[in-house]
Design a protein around this motif. Structure first.
Motif, mmCIF file in Angstrom:
data_model
loop_
_atom_site.group_PDB
_atom_site.id
_atom_site.type_symbol
_atom_site.label_atom_id
_atom_site.label_comp_id
_atom_site.label_asym_id
_atom_site.label_seq_id
_atom_site.Cartn_x
_atom_site.Cartn_y
_atom_site.Cartn_z
ATOM 1 N N ASN A 11 -0.163 -3.831 11.906
ATOM 2 C CA ASN A 11 0.573 -4.145 10.686
ATOM 3 C C ASN A 11 -0.354 -4.170 9.473
ATOM 4 O O ASN A 11 0.011 -3.714 8.389
ATOM 5 C CB ASN A 11 1.286 -5.487 10.815
ATOM 6 N N ASN A 15 -0.148 -1.687 6.323
ATOM 7 C CA ASN A 15 0.030 -2.231 4.983
ATOM 8 C C ASN A 15 -1.051 -1.711 4.038
ATOM 9 O O ASN A 15 -0.771 -1.352 2.891
ATOM 10 C CB ASN A 15 0.020 -3.754 5.037
ATOM 11 N N ASP A 67 3.012 0.305 10.214
ATOM 12 C CA ASP A 67 3.556 -0.925 9.621
ATOM 13 C C ASP A 67 4.987 -1.145 10.080
ATOM 14 O O ASP A 67 5.766 -0.204 10.187
ATOM 15 C CB ASP A 67 3.490 -0.843 8.097
ATOM 16 N N LYS A 68 5.344 -2.405 10.304
ATOM 17 C CA LYS A 68 6.706 -2.719 10.714
ATOM 18 C C LYS A 68 7.640 -2.876 9.512
ATOM 19 O O LYS A 68 8.806 -2.529 9.586
ATOM 20 C CB LYS A 68 6.719 -4.003 11.549
#
Length: 99
Positions: A11, A15, A67-68
């Motif tokens: 993540n 980001n 990234d989620k």
């Protein structure tokens, strides 16, 4: 172990890449204002915009994979695709103007 990339989780990497994918679009705008003028080299501008936009799209796609939340990478992808379309239109206008 599978979720870590160079000591960071996926993540965080996604980001960072998403935020960094916005930078080529911003740099393209700055370069446009610096190089614009009556005797500007249009082909140099097209090359710079294309390279920056392709780098930005590449970083945004990798950011979307990692990234989620995906919002920053999506914004970077859209911004760089807009720059790439404007670059194509600029190149098309330059080629039409030569005829």
């Amino acid at each position: 172990m599978g979720t870590e990339v160079i000591g960071m989780n996926k993540n965080k990497v996604g980001n960072i890449l998403g935020i960094n994918s916005i930078l080529p679009a911003i740099v393209s705008m700055i370069v446009f204002f610096i190089l614009s003028g009556p005797d500007a080299d249009g082909y140099l501008i097209v090359i710079i915009f294309s390279l920056l936009s392709i780098i930005g799209v590449f970083m945004a796609v990798i950011g979307l994979i990692f990234d989620k939340r995906r919002i920053t990478a999506f914004i970077g992808l859209v911004a760089n695709l807009i720059v790439l379309v404007c670059t194509f239109l600029l190149f098309l206008a330059m080629r039409i103007g030569e005829v």
